[in-house]
Design a protein around this motif. Structure first.
Motif, PDB file in Angstrom:
ATOM      1  N   THR A 128     -84.160 -38.483   8.053  1.00  0.00           N
ATOM      2  CA  THR A 128     -83.495 -37.497   7.208  1.00  0.00           C
ATOM      3  C   THR A 128     -82.535 -36.674   8.047  1.00  0.00           C
ATOM      4  OG1 THR A 128     -85.524 -37.295   5.895  1.00  0.00           O
ATOM      5  CG2 THR A 128     -83.867 -35.576   5.592  1.00  0.00           C
ATOM      6  N   LYS A 129     -81.364 -36.397   7.517  1.00  0.00           N
ATOM      7  CA  LYS A 129     -80.395 -35.554   8.215  1.00  0.00           C
ATOM      8  C   LYS A 129     -80.627 -34.093   7.841  1.00  0.00           C
ATOM      9  CE  LYS A 129     -76.848 -39.125   8.566  1.00  0.00           C
ATOM     10  NZ  LYS A 129     -75.446 -39.534   8.200  1.00  0.00           N
ATOM     11  N   TYR A 130     -80.920 -33.281   8.860  1.00  0.00           N
ATOM     12  CA  TYR A 130     -81.178 -31.856   8.656  1.00  0.00           C
ATOM     13  C   TYR A 130     -80.079 -31.034   9.318  1.00  0.00           C
ATOM     14  CZ  TYR A 130     -86.000 -33.414   7.698  1.00  0.00           C
ATOM     15  OH  TYR A 130     -87.117 -34.035   7.194  1.00  0.00           O
ATOM     16  N   LEU A 131     -79.795 -29.891   8.747  1.00  0.00           N
ATOM     17  CA  LEU A 131     -78.843 -28.965   9.383  1.00  0.00           C
ATOM     18  C   LEU A 131     -79.422 -28.380  10.666  1.00  0.00           C
ATOM     19  CD1 LEU A 131     -77.429 -27.082   6.257  1.00  0.00           C
ATOM     20  CD2 LEU A 131     -76.218 -28.730   7.714  1.00  0.00           C
ATOM     21  N   LYS A 132     -80.751 -28.158  10.648  1.00  0.00           N
ATOM     22  CA  LYS A 132     -81.430 -27.611  11.825  1.00  0.00           C
ATOM     23  C   LYS A 132     -82.794 -28.250  11.972  1.00  0.00           C
ATOM     24  CE  LYS A 132     -79.160 -23.094  11.847  1.00  0.00           C
ATOM     25  NZ  LYS A 132     -79.364 -21.614  11.832  1.00  0.00           N
ATOM     26  N   SER A 177     -84.180 -46.222   2.163  1.00  0.00           N
ATOM     27  CA  SER A 177     -83.604 -45.333   1.147  1.00  0.00           C
ATOM     28  C   SER A 177     -84.501 -44.122   0.898  1.00  0.00           C
ATOM     29  CB  SER A 177     -83.363 -46.087  -0.167  1.00  0.00           C
ATOM     30  OG  SER A 177     -84.588 -46.462  -0.783  1.00  0.00           O
ATOM     31  N   ILE A 178     -85.750 -44.196   1.345  1.00  0.00           N
ATOM     32  CA  ILE A 178     -86.683 -43.069   1.164  1.00  0.00           C
ATOM     33  C   ILE A 178     -86.153 -41.815   1.854  1.00  0.00           C
ATOM     34  CG2 ILE A 178     -88.172 -43.349   3.212  1.00  0.00           C
ATOM     35  CD1 ILE A 178     -89.431 -42.870  -0.379  1.00  0.00           C
ATOM     36  N   PHE A 179     -85.322 -41.994   2.868  1.00  0.00           N
ATOM     37  CA  PHE A 179     -84.774 -40.840   3.589  1.00  0.00           C
ATOM     38  C   PHE A 179     -83.682 -40.116   2.783  1.00  0.00           C
ATOM     39  CE2 PHE A 179     -86.127 -43.945   6.878  1.00  0.00           C
ATOM     40  CZ  PHE A 179     -87.214 -43.230   7.356  1.00  0.00           C
ATOM     41  N   ASN A 180     -83.272 -40.731   1.669  1.00  0.00           N
ATOM     42  CA  ASN A 180     -82.265 -40.114   0.807  1.00  0.00           C
ATOM     43  C   ASN A 180     -82.879 -39.322  -0.343  1.00  0.00           C
ATOM     44  OD1 ASN A 180     -80.112 -41.240   2.304  1.00  0.00           O
ATOM     45  ND2 ASN A 180     -80.317 -43.169   1.202  1.00  0.00           N
ATOM     46  N   SER A 210     -88.402 -35.753  -9.954  1.00  0.00           N
ATOM     47  CA  SER A 210     -87.471 -34.776  -9.383  1.00  0.00           C
ATOM     48  C   SER A 210     -86.452 -35.386  -8.430  1.00  0.00           C
ATOM     49  CB  SER A 210     -88.245 -33.691  -8.630  1.00  0.00           C
ATOM     50  OG  SER A 210     -88.789 -34.227  -7.432  1.00  0.00           O
ATOM     51  N   GLY A 211     -86.739 -36.574  -7.926  1.00  0.00           N
ATOM     52  CA  GLY A 211     -85.884 -37.165  -6.901  1.00  0.00           C
ATOM     53  C   GLY A 211     -86.335 -36.822  -5.491  1.00  0.00           C
ATOM     54  N   GLY A 212     -87.481 -36.146  -5.383  1.00  0.00           N
ATOM     55  CA  GLY A 212     -88.064 -35.827  -4.088  1.00  0.00           C
ATOM     56  C   GLY A 212     -89.021 -36.913  -3.627  1.00  0.00           C
ATOM     57  N   ILE A 213     -89.523 -36.752  -2.415  1.00  0.00           N
ATOM     58  CA  ILE A 213     -90.456 -37.733  -1.857  1.00  0.00           C
ATOM     59  C   ILE A 213     -91.661 -37.955  -2.773  1.00  0.00           C
ATOM     60  CG2 ILE A 213     -92.253 -37.987  -0.081  1.00  0.00           C
ATOM     61  CD1 ILE A 213     -90.286 -37.075   1.975  1.00  0.00           C
ATOM     62  N   ASP A 214     -92.254 -36.872  -3.250  1.00  0.00           N
ATOM     63  CA  ASP A 214     -93.504 -36.983  -3.991  1.00  0.00           C
ATOM     64  C   ASP A 214     -93.340 -37.786  -5.279  1.00  0.00           C
ATOM     65  OD1 ASP A 214     -94.374 -35.324  -1.963  1.00  0.00           O
ATOM     66  OD2 ASP A 214     -94.334 -33.511  -3.181  1.00  0.00           O
ATOM     67  N   SER A 215     -92.311 -37.460  -6.060  1.00  0.00           N
ATOM     68  CA  SER A 215     -92.149 -38.159  -7.337  1.00  0.00           C
ATOM     69  C   SER A 215     -91.661 -39.593  -7.147  1.00  0.00           C
ATOM     70  CB  SER A 215     -91.197 -37.387  -8.258  1.00  0.00           C
ATOM     71  OG  SER A 215     -89.901 -37.303  -7.723  1.00  0.00           O
ATOM     72  N   VAL A 216     -90.786 -39.803  -6.172  1.00  0.00           N
ATOM     73  CA  VAL A 216     -90.291 -41.164  -5.915  1.00  0.00           C
ATOM     74  C   VAL A 216     -91.415 -42.067  -5.416  1.00  0.00           C
ATOM     75  CG1 VAL A 216     -88.785 -42.548  -4.422  1.00  0.00           C
ATOM     76  CG2 VAL A 216     -87.887 -40.487  -5.538  1.00  0.00           C
ATOM     77  N   ARG A 255     -91.899 -31.761   4.661  1.00  0.00           N
ATOM     78  CA  ARG A 255     -91.347 -33.114   4.722  1.00  0.00           C
ATOM     79  C   ARG A 255     -91.425 -33.651   6.154  1.00  0.00           C
ATOM     80  NH1 ARG A 255     -87.029 -35.777   1.591  1.00  0.00           N
ATOM     81  NH2 ARG A 255     -85.934 -37.311   2.899  1.00  0.00           N
ATOM     82  N   LYS A 256     -90.986 -32.847   7.106  1.00  0.00           N
ATOM     83  CA  LYS A 256     -91.038 -33.249   8.518  1.00  0.00           C
ATOM     84  C   LYS A 256     -92.468 -33.568   8.951  1.00  0.00           C
ATOM     85  CE  LYS A 256     -87.064 -30.441  10.023  1.00  0.00           C
ATOM     86  NZ  LYS A 256     -86.651 -29.261  10.827  1.00  0.00           N
ATOM     87  N   ALA A 257     -93.398 -32.704   8.549  1.00  0.00           N
ATOM     88  CA  ALA A 257     -94.804 -32.888   8.927  1.00  0.00           C
ATOM     89  C   ALA A 257     -95.377 -34.162   8.325  1.00  0.00           C
ATOM     90  CB  ALA A 257     -95.621 -31.679   8.487  1.00  0.00           C
ATOM     91  N   ALA A 258     -94.981 -34.459   7.089  1.00  0.00           N
ATOM     92  CA  ALA A 258     -95.497 -35.659   6.418  1.00  0.00           C
ATOM     93  C   ALA A 258     -95.040 -36.927   7.117  1.00  0.00           C
ATOM     94  CB  ALA A 258     -95.057 -35.661   4.953  1.00  0.00           C
ATOM     95  N   PHE A 259     -93.780 -36.980   7.499  1.00  0.00           N
ATOM     96  CA  PHE A 259     -93.286 -38.149   8.245  1.00  0.00           C
ATOM     97  C   PHE A 259     -94.019 -38.279   9.578  1.00  0.00           C
ATOM     98  CE2 PHE A 259     -89.385 -38.068   5.547  1.00  0.00           C
ATOM     99  CZ  PHE A 259     -89.362 -39.415   5.210  1.00  0.00           C
TER     100      PHE A 259
END
Length: 224
Positions: A220-224, A183-186, A9-15, A207-211
């Protein structure tokens, strides 16, 4: 080297799952456009398929699923709001069964022995992520190709996931960052379709909790 097809998917889990399997298998990635709001994950999938050196990467358009799913879930519905914590409205009916069916069809033609997806121990709220589901699906698929398997024309497949290995999202992150570095943050986790992660949906919060649990500074850049 043995072959494996991974739902990518391009997400953390699949990458990170691909990073884990990379040294063991010749990897073939398959991504799905199923009418999801988070279409930015397809862009991420293309990028990481190249970074990981996947043997081949297919993007399969099954956008027609959006009309079948209708407003049954928040990931494909334009009318429903995405919650900040788990709610069953997030569950897309047997989405992984659809993905794994197509991925397995490709695996049989490639004579791959493994079909992988990124479900982990933190996905316990999702029935189609659980090992019991994967085992039954694996059995059904191999039964559907049993004559080809018995004749030697096909290889029986196993459906692998980090969940079946007892790996959590944080465990995956620790594996992935060793291979992918910053690059994992992308990778793309957000359920919304914006330029940056919204930082508020259930997936962003996971995602935040996992890090945090992995003790990795989240860039990772978040809007909030």
């Amino acid at each position: 080297m043995k072959k494996a097809v991974i739902v990518f998917s391009g997400g953390i889990d699949s990458v990170c799952a691909a990073s884990f399997l990379k040294s063991k298998y010749e990897l073939y990635g398959i991504s799905f456009s199923y009418g999801q709001k988070a279409n930015r994950e397809i862009v991420a999938a293309k990028t990481f398929a190249k970074k990981l050196g996947l043997k081949e990467h297919k993007i399969v358009d099954i956008d027609f699923m959006k009309s079948l799913y209708g407003d049954s879930n928040v990931l494909t519905s334009k009318k429903r709001k995405i919650p900040s914590k788990f709610d069953y409205s997030i569950v897309v009916p047997i989405r992984n069964a659809v993905f794994l069916s197509i991925a397995s069809a490709w695996a049989y033609t490639l004579n791959a022995s493994v079909v992988a997806y990124g479900a982990h121990t933190g996905d316990k709220n999702y029935p189609d992520c659980r090992p019991a589901f994967a085992k039954k699906l694996e059995s059904a698929f191999n039964q559907g190709e049993i004559d080809g398997i018995n004749s030697g024309l096909r290889k029986d497949i196993s459906i692998w996931s980090p969940y079946r290995e007892g790996l959590s999202k944080s465990d995956l992150l620790k594996i992935g960052i060793k291979t992918m570095g910053n690059s994992i943050f992308n990778t793309w986790s957000c359920y919304a379709s914006k330029k940056l992660h919204c930082g508020q949906c259930e997936s962003c919060n996971n995602r935040k909790a996992a890090f945090s649990n992995a003790k990795i500074n989240d860039r990772t850049k978040y809007l909030k």
